[in-house]
Design a protein around this motif. Structure first.
Motif, PDB file in Angstrom:
ATOM      1  N   LEU A  36      29.468 -43.253  -9.291  1.00 49.97           N
ATOM      2  CA  LEU A  36      28.178 -43.310  -9.981  1.00 49.97           C
ATOM      3  C   LEU A  36      28.346 -43.786 -11.418  1.00 49.97           C
ATOM      4  O   LEU A  36      27.594 -44.645 -11.897  1.00 49.97           O
ATOM      5  CB  LEU A  36      27.534 -41.922  -9.950  1.00 49.97           C
ATOM      6  CG  LEU A  36      26.169 -41.783 -10.633  1.00 49.97           C
ATOM      7  CD1 LEU A  36      25.098 -42.506  -9.837  1.00 49.97           C
ATOM      8  CD2 LEU A  36      25.807 -40.300 -10.778  1.00 49.97           C
ATOM      9  N   ILE A  37      29.332 -43.247 -12.103  1.00 50.18           N
ATOM     10  CA  ILE A  37      29.564 -43.605 -13.507  1.00 50.18           C
ATOM     11  C   ILE A  37      29.987 -45.063 -13.631  1.00 50.18           C
ATOM     12  O   ILE A  37      29.512 -45.793 -14.511  1.00 50.18           O
ATOM     13  CB  ILE A  37      30.618 -42.661 -14.118  1.00 50.18           C
ATOM     14  CG1 ILE A  37      30.075 -41.229 -14.182  1.00 50.18           C
ATOM     15  CG2 ILE A  37      31.024 -43.135 -15.512  1.00 50.18           C
ATOM     16  CD1 ILE A  37      31.146 -40.176 -14.378  1.00 50.18           C
ATOM     17  N   LYS A  38      30.875 -45.503 -12.752  1.00 51.61           N
ATOM     18  CA  LYS A  38      31.313 -46.902 -12.797  1.00 51.61           C
ATOM     19  C   LYS A  38      30.146 -47.859 -12.561  1.00 51.61           C
ATOM     20  O   LYS A  38      30.031 -48.898 -13.205  1.00 51.61           O
ATOM     21  CB  LYS A  38      32.398 -47.145 -11.734  1.00 51.61           C
ATOM     22  CG  LYS A  38      33.769 -46.612 -12.105  1.00 51.61           C
ATOM     23  CD  LYS A  38      34.714 -46.581 -10.917  1.00 51.61           C
ATOM     24  CE  LYS A  38      34.974 -47.948 -10.310  1.00 51.61           C
ATOM     25  NZ  LYS A  38      35.835 -48.783 -11.178  1.00 51.61           N
ATOM     26  N   HIS A  39      29.276 -47.484 -11.621  1.00 53.41           N
ATOM     27  CA  HIS A  39      28.152 -48.356 -11.269  1.00 53.41           C
ATOM     28  C   HIS A  39      27.119 -48.441 -12.392  1.00 53.41           C
ATOM     29  O   HIS A  39      26.483 -49.472 -12.580  1.00 53.41           O
ATOM     30  CB  HIS A  39      27.492 -47.854  -9.988  1.00 53.41           C
ATOM     31  CG  HIS A  39      26.436 -48.768  -9.447  1.00 53.41           C
ATOM     32  ND1 HIS A  39      26.727 -50.004  -8.894  1.00 53.41           N
ATOM     33  CD2 HIS A  39      25.075 -48.641  -9.392  1.00 53.41           C
ATOM     34  CE1 HIS A  39      25.605 -50.597  -8.521  1.00 53.41           C
ATOM     35  NE2 HIS A  39      24.589 -49.787  -8.809  1.00 53.41           N
ATOM     36  N   HIS A  40      26.956 -47.346 -13.129  1.00 55.88           N
ATOM     37  CA  HIS A  40      25.920 -47.290 -14.168  1.00 55.88           C
ATOM     38  C   HIS A  40      26.528 -47.153 -15.562  1.00 55.88           C
ATOM     39  O   HIS A  40      25.874 -46.628 -16.471  1.00 55.88           O
ATOM     40  CB  HIS A  40      24.977 -46.115 -13.904  1.00 55.88           C
ATOM     41  CG  HIS A  40      24.217 -46.219 -12.622  1.00 55.88           C
ATOM     42  ND1 HIS A  40      23.102 -47.027 -12.461  1.00 55.88           N
ATOM     43  CD2 HIS A  40      24.419 -45.619 -11.415  1.00 55.88           C
ATOM     44  CE1 HIS A  40      22.640 -46.911 -11.232  1.00 55.88           C
ATOM     45  NE2 HIS A  40      23.423 -46.062 -10.572  1.00 55.88           N
ATOM     46  N   SER A  96      24.451 -48.067 -18.589  1.00 52.30           N
ATOM     47  CA  SER A  96      23.086 -47.548 -18.709  1.00 52.30           C
ATOM     48  C   SER A  96      23.003 -46.485 -19.804  1.00 52.30           C
ATOM     49  O   SER A  96      23.955 -45.734 -20.039  1.00 52.30           O
ATOM     50  CB  SER A  96      22.623 -46.950 -17.377  1.00 52.30           C
ATOM     51  OG  SER A  96      23.408 -45.820 -17.050  1.00 52.30           O
ATOM     52  N   TRP A 111      21.456 -43.684 -19.854  1.00 53.61           N
ATOM     53  CA  TRP A 111      21.525 -42.283 -19.435  1.00 53.61           C
ATOM     54  C   TRP A 111      22.959 -41.833 -19.210  1.00 53.61           C
ATOM     55  O   TRP A 111      23.296 -40.683 -19.488  1.00 53.61           O
ATOM     56  CB  TRP A 111      20.659 -42.039 -18.201  1.00 53.61           C
ATOM     57  CG  TRP A 111      21.127 -42.644 -16.915  1.00 53.61           C
ATOM     58  CD1 TRP A 111      20.857 -43.887 -16.460  1.00 53.61           C
ATOM     59  CD2 TRP A 111      21.941 -42.011 -15.909  1.00 53.61           C
ATOM     60  NE1 TRP A 111      21.453 -44.102 -15.228  1.00 53.61           N
ATOM     61  CE2 TRP A 111      22.112 -42.951 -14.862  1.00 53.61           C
ATOM     62  CE3 TRP A 111      22.514 -40.754 -15.781  1.00 53.61           C
ATOM     63  CZ2 TRP A 111      22.857 -42.671 -13.719  1.00 53.61           C
ATOM     64  CZ3 TRP A 111      23.256 -40.474 -14.638  1.00 53.61           C
ATOM     65  CH2 TRP A 111      23.423 -41.414 -13.622  1.00 53.61           C
ATOM     66  N   ILE A 112      23.825 -42.747 -18.750  1.00 53.77           N
ATOM     67  CA  ILE A 112      25.241 -42.394 -18.643  1.00 53.77           C
ATOM     68  C   ILE A 112      25.824 -42.192 -20.043  1.00 53.77           C
ATOM     69  O   ILE A 112      26.665 -41.308 -20.266  1.00 53.77           O
ATOM     70  CB  ILE A 112      26.029 -43.470 -17.879  1.00 53.77           C
ATOM     71  CG1 ILE A 112      25.746 -43.364 -16.380  1.00 53.77           C
ATOM     72  CG2 ILE A 112      27.531 -43.342 -18.133  1.00 53.77           C
ATOM     73  CD1 ILE A 112      26.297 -42.115 -15.710  1.00 53.77           C
TER      74      ILE A 112
END
Length: 419
Positions: free
Chosen positions: A319-323, A326, A328-329
């Motif tokens: 999830l962190i790698k994908h976003h 962003s 929010w991350i």
């Protein structure tokens, strides 16, 4: 938790964001311990299990959250240990001196947290176990994981023997063929656990009262942090060792391919979930008996917790790698950089809300609505952490910890780095 002071551009954002998710997630279980008697955390029979909504809330928390976010926190602590030791070595400092000064001050913070704020402190536990974990810092990843698995298994077996033996003795009371000695021992165990209902009422009166009686109670219970160390050593140390290994092999820093993380999640999350659901079913069949529930929590639920923790870690890294880019991350990562401040700040806020010297809501809010307080606390963490760290190098308590451990006041404002 980390007091690492690198600038944002050089930080390992994956680790920060994982720590942010962990410090937010741990409140989803701790909220019950802030707001209700201690045994309510383990068994809804003790308190806060009167309605279907409360039972569902307890079950969901047990299956999805209990032990998993604390496990992730422990894994990340091990990773931070390696990170800081490596940096100390590269800068020519004595890594043992750097590490043990940090652990000494963390232990002091933990004891202050326990005595003056809240009984559920984990900082002293982390400091004590962190002193042991340091001894394995040079081990390669595979060896760390093998030993962690062995120590974890040993812990599960010991807890099963300890509490399982009590279960067998308690069952002897109803066995016509049991010896007199076994029956008497079983009755003594049953009588001891029967006291829990009275202890629940005592806690309600205590925590709805003023600060000084609560402090006096903690001082009388000064051995509690050491008891927590005893019961959690063979869970926390293996988790820290796993964190050290997963940092060494790149898992926690997001260097693996996405399919590798998905494979880890598929391998560990489903069986861990099934095992946890089985333990939940057994507890329900036992009508949440106190001794049975403690045995389940401290022994039988452990394997499923570990599997789900590893699965969660893999999914969160994905999830962190994908976003990663962003906003929010970025806010979650900031909450992770200020995890120490967020963890202790949560204790200050929640005890003020629930204890008698504050708003006095202890035991007065049903289990399910407690999660509204959790969501509100998450919002606060996400709102304050990033603006603060945009101006300052550390969270407030991270700065204090670092300054104490280094023996000198550290620069706080980011402008000070440019002078």
């Amino acid at each position: 938790m980390s007091d690492d002071g690198r600038t944002e551009s050089a930080r390992l954002v994956t680790l920060d964001a994982l720590r942010g998710f962990a410090v937010m997630g741990i409140l989803a279980m701790n909220i019950v311990a802030f707001a209700m008697p201690e045994m309510a955390y383990v068994s809804p029979r003790a308190y806060g299990g009167d309605t279907a909504a409360d039972l569902v809330a307890w079950g969901l928390a047990f299956v999805l959250v209990d032990g998993k976010t604390r496990g992730l926190f422990s894994i990340l602590f091990g990773a931070s240990l390696i990170l800081i030791v490596d940096r100390a070595e590269k800068s020519g400092k004595n890594p043992a001196s750097v590490h043990y000064r940090r652990m000494a001050w963390l232990a002091i913070f933990g004891l202050c947290h326990f005595f003056f704020l809240w009984w559920g402190d984990i900082l002293f536990l982390y400091a004590a176990v962190g002193c042991i974990a340091f001894l394995f810092r040079a081990w390669e990843a595979r060896r760390l994981i093998r030993w962690a698995a062995g120590l974890f298994t040993l812990g599960v077996l010991l807890m099963s023997l300890l509490f399982g033996g009590q279960l067998l003795l308690a069952a002897s009371v109803d066995d016509p063929g049991a010896t007199t000695a076994r029956v008497e021992a079983g009755e003594a165990i049953r009588d001891e656990y029967a006291k829990i209902d009275g202890e629940v009422q005592h806690e309600l009166a205590l925590y709805r009262g003023g600060y000084l009686p609560i402090l006096d109670h903690r001082l009388d219970d000064a051995a509690a942090p050491f008891a927590m160390l005893f019961f959690n050593l063979l869970e926390t140390l293996p988790l820290m060792m796993i964190g050290m290994a997963l940092f060494r092999n790149g898992f926690l820093t997001g260097t693996w391919e996405a399919r590798a993380y998905r494979r880890v999640a598929r391998r560990w999350l489903p069986p861990g979930l099934l095992l946890t659901l089985l333990v939940l079913w057994l507890m329900r069949e036992a009508r949440f008996d106190y001794l049975f529930s403690l045995t389940a929590f401290l022994a039988w639920a452990q394997p499923g917790r570990l599997m789900m923790t590893i699965g969660y870690a893999a999914l969160l890294v994905l999830l962190i790698k994908h976003h990663a880019a962003s906003p929010w991350i970025g806010r979650v990562a900031a909450a992770g950089r200020a995890a120490f401040s967020n963890y202790l700040g949560t204790s200050i806020v929640m005890t003020t809300i629930f204890y008698g010297y504050g708003l006095g809501l202890f035991g007065r809010v049903d289990r399910a609505p407690l999660y509204l307080f959790v969501v509100a606390a998450w919002a606060v963490m996400l709102l304050w952490s990033k603006p603060w760290l945009d101006r300052f190098r550390y969270g407030p308590l991270e700065w204090l910890w670092r300054s104490l451990a280094r023996g000198r006041v550290q620069p706080m404002r980011k402008e000070a780095e440019l002078q």
